[in-house]
Design a protein around this motif. Structure first.
Motif, PDB file in Angstrom:
ATOM      1  N   THR A 175       0.854  -1.187   0.000  1.00  0.00           N
ATOM      2  CA  THR A 175       0.000   0.000   0.000  1.00  0.00           C
ATOM      3  C   THR A 175       0.889   1.236   0.000  1.00  0.00           C
ATOM      4  N   PRO A 176       0.685   2.172  -0.944  1.00  0.00           N
ATOM      5  CA  PRO A 176       1.562   3.351  -1.014  1.00  0.00           C
ATOM      6  C   PRO A 176       1.356   4.261   0.190  1.00  0.00           C
ATOM      7  N   THR A 177       2.432   4.856   0.657  1.00  0.00           N
ATOM      8  CA  THR A 177       2.365   5.740   1.813  1.00  0.00           C
ATOM      9  C   THR A 177       2.313   7.206   1.365  1.00  0.00           C
ATOM     10  N   GLY A 178       1.972   8.074   2.322  1.00  0.00           N
ATOM     11  CA  GLY A 178       1.910   9.502   2.050  1.00  0.00           C
ATOM     12  C   GLY A 178       0.507  10.045   2.247  1.00  0.00           C
ATOM     13  N   ARG A 179       0.374  11.329   1.970  1.00  0.00           N
ATOM     14  CA  ARG A 179      -0.918  11.990   2.109  1.00  0.00           C
ATOM     15  C   ARG A 179      -1.685  11.915   0.797  1.00  0.00           C
ATOM     16  N   THR A 180      -2.923  11.466   0.856  1.00  0.00           N
ATOM     17  CA  THR A 180      -3.784  11.435  -0.311  1.00  0.00           C
ATOM     18  C   THR A 180      -5.183  11.856   0.136  1.00  0.00           C
ATOM     19  N   PHE A 181      -6.211  11.469  -0.610  1.00  0.00           N
ATOM     20  CA  PHE A 181      -7.551  11.942  -0.266  1.00  0.00           C
ATOM     21  C   PHE A 181      -8.604  10.992  -0.816  1.00  0.00           C
ATOM     22  N   LEU A 182      -9.798  11.089  -0.262  1.00  0.00           N
ATOM     23  CA  LEU A 182     -10.927  10.279  -0.700  1.00  0.00           C
ATOM     24  C   LEU A 182     -11.450  10.842  -2.016  1.00  0.00           C
ATOM     25  N   LEU A 183     -11.353  10.027  -3.070  1.00  0.00           N
ATOM     26  CA  LEU A 183     -11.639  10.510  -4.429  1.00  0.00           C
ATOM     27  C   LEU A 183     -13.075  10.284  -4.860  1.00  0.00           C
ATOM     28  N   ALA A 184     -13.635   9.132  -4.555  1.00  0.00           N
ATOM     29  CA  ALA A 184     -14.967   8.800  -5.067  1.00  0.00           C
ATOM     30  C   ALA A 184     -15.607   7.748  -4.188  1.00  0.00           C
ATOM     31  N   SER A 185     -16.896   7.515  -4.434  1.00  0.00           N
ATOM     32  CA  SER A 185     -17.653   6.483  -3.732  1.00  0.00           C
ATOM     33  C   SER A 185     -18.454   5.721  -4.772  1.00  0.00           C
ATOM     34  N   LEU A 186     -18.178   4.427  -4.898  1.00  0.00           N
ATOM     35  CA  LEU A 186     -18.771   3.615  -5.952  1.00  0.00           C
ATOM     36  C   LEU A 186     -19.464   2.398  -5.360  1.00  0.00           C
ATOM     37  N   ALA A 187     -20.698   2.170  -5.765  1.00  0.00           N
ATOM     38  CA  ALA A 187     -21.465   1.025  -5.267  1.00  0.00           C
ATOM     39  C   ALA A 187     -21.790   0.108  -6.445  1.00  0.00           C
ATOM     40  N   PRO A 188     -21.070  -0.988  -6.621  1.00  0.00           N
ATOM     41  CA  PRO A 188     -21.350  -1.901  -7.733  1.00  0.00           C
ATOM     42  C   PRO A 188     -22.776  -2.460  -7.651  1.00  0.00           C
ATOM     43  N   GLU A 189     -23.421  -2.564  -8.811  1.00  0.00           N
ATOM     44  CA  GLU A 189     -24.778  -3.111  -8.843  1.00  0.00           C
ATOM     45  C   GLU A 189     -24.786  -4.581  -8.419  1.00  0.00           C
ATOM     46  N   LYS A 190     -23.733  -5.295  -8.783  1.00  0.00           N
ATOM     47  CA  LYS A 190     -23.609  -6.701  -8.392  1.00  0.00           C
ATOM     48  C   LYS A 190     -22.264  -6.888  -7.686  1.00  0.00           C
ATOM     49  N   PRO A 191     -22.193  -6.509  -6.424  1.00  0.00           N
ATOM     50  CA  PRO A 191     -20.908  -6.585  -5.716  1.00  0.00           C
ATOM     51  C   PRO A 191     -20.431  -8.018  -5.568  1.00  0.00           C
ATOM     52  N   THR A 192     -19.143  -8.207  -5.814  1.00  0.00           N
ATOM     53  CA  THR A 192     -18.551  -9.532  -5.659  1.00  0.00           C
ATOM     54  C   THR A 192     -17.799  -9.668  -4.336  1.00  0.00           C
ATOM     55  N   TYR A 193     -17.115  -8.592  -3.925  1.00  0.00           N
ATOM     56  CA  TYR A 193     -16.342  -8.679  -2.689  1.00  0.00           C
ATOM     57  C   TYR A 193     -16.598  -7.520  -1.752  1.00  0.00           C
ATOM     58  N   SER A 194     -17.338  -6.494  -2.208  1.00  0.00           N
ATOM     59  CA  SER A 194     -17.606  -5.350  -1.342  1.00  0.00           C
ATOM     60  C   SER A 194     -18.816  -4.588  -1.868  1.00  0.00           C
ATOM     61  N   PRO A 195     -19.724  -4.162  -0.992  1.00  0.00           N
ATOM     62  CA  PRO A 195     -20.874  -3.386  -1.440  1.00  0.00           C
ATOM     63  C   PRO A 195     -20.522  -1.953  -1.809  1.00  0.00           C
ATOM     64  N   LEU A 196     -19.340  -1.519  -1.402  1.00  0.00           N
ATOM     65  CA  LEU A 196     -18.917  -0.144  -1.654  1.00  0.00           C
ATOM     66  C   LEU A 196     -17.413  -0.114  -1.866  1.00  0.00           C
ATOM     67  N   ILE A 197     -16.979   0.677  -2.835  1.00  0.00           N
ATOM     68  CA  ILE A 197     -15.560   0.850  -3.111  1.00  0.00           C
ATOM     69  C   ILE A 197     -15.257   2.341  -3.056  1.00  0.00           C
ATOM     70  N   LEU A 198     -14.240   2.715  -2.293  1.00  0.00           N
ATOM     71  CA  LEU A 198     -13.898   4.120  -2.070  1.00  0.00           C
ATOM     72  C   LEU A 198     -12.478   4.374  -2.582  1.00  0.00           C
ATOM     73  N   PRO A 199     -12.326   4.711  -3.870  1.00  0.00           N
ATOM     74  CA  PRO A 199     -11.001   5.002  -4.408  1.00  0.00           C
ATOM     75  C   PRO A 199     -10.396   6.246  -3.753  1.00  0.00           C
ATOM     76  N   VAL A 200      -9.075   6.253  -3.655  1.00  0.00           N
ATOM     77  CA  VAL A 200      -8.346   7.417  -3.172  1.00  0.00           C
ATOM     78  C   VAL A 200      -7.453   7.946  -4.295  1.00  0.00           C
ATOM     79  N   GLY A 201      -6.816   9.070  -4.045  1.00  0.00           N
ATOM     80  CA  GLY A 201      -5.985   9.684  -5.081  1.00  0.00           C
ATOM     81  C   GLY A 201      -4.569   9.155  -5.092  1.00  0.00           C
ATOM     82  N   ALA A 202      -4.410   7.835  -5.010  1.00  0.00           N
ATOM     83  CA  ALA A 202      -3.080   7.222  -5.021  1.00  0.00           C
ATOM     84  C   ALA A 202      -3.149   5.914  -5.793  1.00  0.00           C
ATOM     85  N   HIS A 203      -1.976   5.467  -6.260  1.00  0.00           N
ATOM     86  CA  HIS A 203      -1.880   4.270  -7.089  1.00  0.00           C
ATOM     87  C   HIS A 203      -0.818   3.324  -6.550  1.00  0.00           C
ATOM     88  N   SER A 204      -0.930   2.069  -6.944  1.00  0.00           N
ATOM     89  CA  SER A 204       0.100   1.094  -6.611  1.00  0.00           C
ATOM     90  C   SER A 204       1.445   1.536  -7.172  1.00  0.00           C
TER      91      SER A 204
END
Length: 260
Positions: A175-204
């Motif tokens: 998991t990348p370290t440092g300061r980032t932020f909450l980018l979005a809130s996504l609710a898949p119509e057919k969740p496979t592993y999570s009812p909600l996904i919250l992307p942040v402004g960071a990448h692998s």
């Protein structure tokens, strides 16, 4: 400045279900379609400051993280991004990201200008945007992730609201370290592993892409609770169900601090 940053309604987030599967690098390896990837294309001559792009020539965030309230801003329409106040535009920050409003945190102010964290690669990239045509708000939430302790803490106005044991990146996909932020809130119509996904402004830092997406790191749930407390993900932070419900109430643009 009393306005509250947006929380994405679940109805809107459900419309971004394909983006949810495309973006994160920690799920079940869902494949992206050409239509999903269309959001990566810049709308004009300048590259768009989104999670899909890499922006060169812009300053890095080097400020010490703070736990106090953070000003967050939302551009009412696309605004130019420069390496310094008044400098030539290098990119554009769009008004929307992942079918929701763009909210980014301010890390520095100059007269007529604001330096903001951006959701693009490289991690911790920032840029200066004009201080006009922006909606501004204050976020009192801070999400902290301690990689070594595999622990996440949610605080509001300096008061700890909850602490949870979480799963973090494996040694080869940290998991990348440092300061980032909450980018979005996504609710898949057919969740496979999570009812909600919250992307942040960071990448692998080790995966350029995963499942067809840009390797965006996110908070999300996980059905197998035995993973919590272990370094097993592709870089995302897997959280218990009650933690996910609390994170769902955190406004977009709020600061996320990831430390070892």
């Amino acid at each position: 400045m009393s306005e509250e940053p947006s929380r994405v309604p679940l109805g809107l987030a459900a419309g971004a279900a394909a983006a949810a599967l495309l973006l994160t690098g920690c799920g079940g390896g869902e494949k992206a379609t050409a239509a999903d990837a269309a959001g990566a294309a810049p709308a004009g001559d300048l590259p768009q400051a989104t999670t899909y792009t890499t922006l060169d020539g812009l300053p890095q965030d080097s400020s010490a993280p703070t736990g106090g309230p953070t000003t967050v801003v939302h551009p009412e329409k696309a605004v130019p991004v420069s390496a310094e106040p008044g400098g030539p535009a290098i990119a554009e920050l769009p008004a929307t990201q992942l079918k929701g409003p763009t909210w980014v945190p301010v890390v520095e102010d100059r007269p007529g200008w604001r330096r903001v964290l951006l959701p693009s690669r490289p991690n911790r990239v920032t840029g200066w945007i004009p201080d006009k045509g922006l909606r501004a708000a204050r976020s009192t939430h801070v999400i902290k992730v301690d990689i070594s302790d595999r622990e996440m803490t949610l605080a509001e106005s300096g008061r700890v609201e909850g602490t949870w044991t979480v799963a973090v990146g494996a040694p080869k996909t940290p998991t990348p370290t440092g300061r980032t932020f909450l980018l979005a809130s996504l609710a898949p119509e057919k969740p496979t592993y999570s009812p909600l996904i919250l992307p942040v402004g960071a990448h692998s830092a080790t995966l350029d892409t995963f499942g067809g997406g840009p390797g965006t790191v996110a908070f999300h749930g996980w059905r197998d609770t035995s993973v919590f407390g272990r370094p097993v993900t592709h870089g995302c932070v897997r959280v218990p169900a009650d933690a996910l419900k609390r994170l769902a109430k955190v406004p977009l643009g709020s600061i996320v601090q990831i430390q070892t």
